[in-house]
Design an enzyme around this catalytic site. Structure first.
Site, PDB file in Angstrom:
ATOM      1  N   GLU A  51     -29.227-107.170 -53.474  1.00 46.53           N
ATOM      2  CA  GLU A  51     -28.905-105.999 -52.638  1.00 46.53           C
ATOM      3  C   GLU A  51     -30.068-105.004 -52.605  1.00 46.53           C
ATOM      4  O   GLU A  51     -30.259-104.305 -51.623  1.00 46.53           O
ATOM      5  CB  GLU A  51     -27.623-105.318 -53.144  1.00 46.53           C
ATOM      6  CG  GLU A  51     -26.351-106.120 -52.877  1.00 46.53           C
ATOM      7  CD  GLU A  51     -25.913-106.093 -51.400  1.00 46.53           C
ATOM      8  OE1 GLU A  51     -26.315-105.188 -50.657  1.00 46.53           O
ATOM      9  OE2 GLU A  51     -25.177-107.022 -51.004  1.00 46.53           O
ATOM     10  N   CYS A  83     -21.715-117.888 -55.585  1.00 47.74           N
ATOM     11  CA  CYS A  83     -21.679-116.523 -55.038  1.00 47.74           C
ATOM     12  C   CYS A  83     -22.448-116.580 -53.725  1.00 47.74           C
ATOM     13  O   CYS A  83     -23.539-117.173 -53.678  1.00 47.74           O
ATOM     14  CB  CYS A  83     -22.343-115.546 -56.003  1.00 47.74           C
ATOM     15  SG  CYS A  83     -22.592-113.892 -55.309  1.00 47.74           S
ATOM     16  N   ASP A 120     -17.388-109.709 -47.111  1.00 49.54           N
ATOM     17  CA  ASP A 120     -18.010-109.826 -48.436  1.00 49.54           C
ATOM     18  C   ASP A 120     -18.176-108.398 -48.968  1.00 49.54           C
ATOM     19  O   ASP A 120     -17.894-107.428 -48.263  1.00 49.54           O
ATOM     20  CB  ASP A 120     -19.376-110.528 -48.307  1.00 49.54           C
ATOM     21  CG  ASP A 120     -20.067-110.691 -49.662  1.00 49.54           C
ATOM     22  OD1 ASP A 120     -19.366-110.983 -50.647  1.00 49.54           O
ATOM     23  OD2 ASP A 120     -21.300-110.506 -49.744  1.00 49.54           O
ATOM     24  N   SER A 121     -18.687-108.307 -50.196  1.00 47.87           N
ATOM     25  CA  SER A 121     -18.989-106.974 -50.731  1.00 47.87           C
ATOM     26  C   SER A 121     -20.264-106.412 -50.091  1.00 47.87           C
ATOM     27  O   SER A 121     -20.443-105.199 -50.053  1.00 47.87           O
ATOM     28  CB  SER A 121     -19.173-107.071 -52.244  1.00 47.87           C
ATOM     29  OG  SER A 121     -20.234-107.965 -52.535  1.00 47.87           O
ATOM     30  N   HIS A 143     -24.119-114.473 -52.218  1.00 48.42           N
ATOM     31  CA  HIS A 143     -25.436-113.814 -52.238  1.00 48.42           C
ATOM     32  C   HIS A 143     -26.551-114.786 -52.654  1.00 48.42           C
ATOM     33  O   HIS A 143     -27.705-114.601 -52.277  1.00 48.42           O
ATOM     34  CB  HIS A 143     -25.453-112.667 -53.261  1.00 48.42           C
ATOM     35  CG  HIS A 143     -24.849-111.385 -52.776  1.00 48.42           C
ATOM     36  ND1 HIS A 143     -23.491-111.209 -52.639  1.00 48.42           N
ATOM     37  CD2 HIS A 143     -25.430-110.201 -52.408  1.00 48.42           C
ATOM     38  CE1 HIS A 143     -23.258-109.971 -52.211  1.00 48.42           C
ATOM     39  NE2 HIS A 143     -24.413-109.345 -52.072  1.00 48.42           N
ATOM     40  N   CYS A 180     -16.846-114.604 -49.850  1.00 49.00           N
ATOM     41  CA  CYS A 180     -17.015-113.999 -51.171  1.00 49.00           C
ATOM     42  C   CYS A 180     -16.275-114.874 -52.184  1.00 49.00           C
ATOM     43  O   CYS A 180     -15.057-115.056 -52.070  1.00 49.00           O
ATOM     44  CB  CYS A 180     -16.432-112.593 -51.139  1.00 49.00           C
ATOM     45  SG  CYS A 180     -16.317-111.809 -52.745  1.00 49.00           S
TER      46      CYS A 180
HETATM   47  N1  LIG Z   1     -20.947-112.330 -52.663  1.00 46.58           N
HETATM   48  C1  LIG Z   1     -19.750-112.173 -53.412  1.00 46.58           C
HETATM   49  C2  LIG Z   1     -19.618-110.876 -54.183  1.00 46.58           C
HETATM   50  C3  LIG Z   1     -20.669-110.585 -55.191  1.00 46.58           C
HETATM   51  C4  LIG Z   1     -20.497-109.231 -55.844  1.00 46.58           C
HETATM   52  O1  LIG Z   1     -20.266-108.249 -55.133  1.00 46.58           O
HETATM   53  O2  LIG Z   1     -20.565-109.172 -57.080  1.00 46.58           O
HETATM   54  C5  LIG Z   1     -19.359-113.428 -54.144  1.00 46.58           C
HETATM   55  O3  LIG Z   1     -19.573-114.488 -53.605  1.00 46.58           O
HETATM   56  O4  LIG Z   1     -18.793-113.403 -55.207  1.00 46.58           O
END
Ligand SMILES: N[C@H](CCC(=O)O)C(=O)O
Length: 287
Positions: free
Chosen positions: A168, A200, A28-29, A202, A91
């Site tokens: 984050e 997402c 992931d990021s 996150h 992600c």
């Molecule tokens: N968690 C990731 C990336 C979110 C991001 O870095 O903007 C997603 O599901 O898209």
């Protein structure tokens, strides 16, 4: 249920003698993919895992397709060098913008979160809301995947640019985060959605905040649960399920290891050892 895998498992790595012992790669990021990692620990406790967070280039959700594609290629090349047997793109942004392309370029099986999430959403409801990063919402990947499965459902997508930076920065319980969440959910509540998809990885970290704002009958779909079910199925079909005790999870980042160790501790329940990886180089150092 598929009766045969969409992948072939004929790729070379150092686990050739016992390919089931090779790790599963997850990326992931940032801390979003930890929601997928949690599901892996729960449902596939024997798998060894390498978790990579591209924290130097976070957030992905405001990037172009060309940028995401370049990052994903670099990550998959690195994962391949670590001899993983399968990769989960934990992600949505990468799954929306790069999955189909890189699947044609790499021999490792790569799973994305959107199709498992879309299938689960259609099983749950008829009026489906999707909250996602700007890039995922703009791609229409969820809308297309959902409507392909059932053209009779209604889908509304909301782009939520502020969520990833707030998560984050660990501002989950900040009253400002709740106000931002309220503004993102308002149009979906007005449409009387019956199901909300975390578009997402996150966003499940915000579950208590989102739950407190949504009408109680709205069902929440977390694609993390469903991509891990798909991973289990693929490992079984390919005969790659590990039955030996797993190795400890390896954490690697492209940004600051200490920062990631600090921000992930609340989700992991311990402070992880984190490596720095320069994706443009093959050198790896540990702190
Ligand atoms: N968690 C990731 C990336 C979110 C991001 O870095 O903007 C997603 O599901 O898209």
């Amino acid at each position: 249920m598929y009766s045969s895998s969409i992948f072939n498992s004929n790729f070379d790595n150092c686990f050739n003698q016992e390919p089931q012992r090779a790790p599963v790669g997850v990326f992931d990021s940032g801390v979003g993919g930890l929601t997928v990692l949690g599901q892996l620990y729960r449902h596939l406790p024997n798998e060894s895992i390498i978790y990579f967070a591209d924290t130097a280039r976070l957030p992905y959700g405001i990037r172009s397709q060309a940028e995401i594609l370049q990052y994903v290629r670099e990550i998959l090349n690195w994962m391949q060098r670590q001899s993983v047997k399968m990769v989960i793109m934990a992600c949505n942004t990468s799954s929306a913008l790069a999955l189909e392309i890189v699947r044609r370029e790499f021999s490792i099986p790569v799973l994305g979160v959107i199709l498992p999430g879309a299938k689960a959403a259609v099983e749950q409801g008829k009026r489906i809301g999707v909250i996602a990063t700007p890039a995922t919402a703009k791609s229409n990947a969820y809308r297309q995947a959902i409507l392909e499965i059932d053209p009779n459902v209604r889908v509304w997508q909301v782009s939520c640019p502020e969520f990833v930076p707030l998560i984050e920065q660990n501002r989950i319980n900040d009253p400002y985060t709740k106000e931002v969440a309220r503004s993102y959910l308002e149009p979906l509540i007005q449409q009387e959605i019956d199901t909300l998809v975390y578009g997402c990885t996150h966003y499940p970290h915000l579950a208590p905040v989102l739950r407190s704002l949504l009408p109680s009958q709205v069902r929440l779909v977390d694609p993390a649960v469903h991509v891990v079910a798909a991973c289990t199925q693929e490992l079984d079909l390919l005969g790659l399920r590990n039955t030996y005790p797993p190795l400890p999870t390896r954490f690697a980042v492209s940004g600051c290891p200490q920062q990631f160790a600090k921000s992930s501790v609340q989700w992991l329940g311990h402070t992880p050892t984190v490596e720095f990886v320069d994706l443009t180089d093959t050198a790896v150092s540990q702190f």
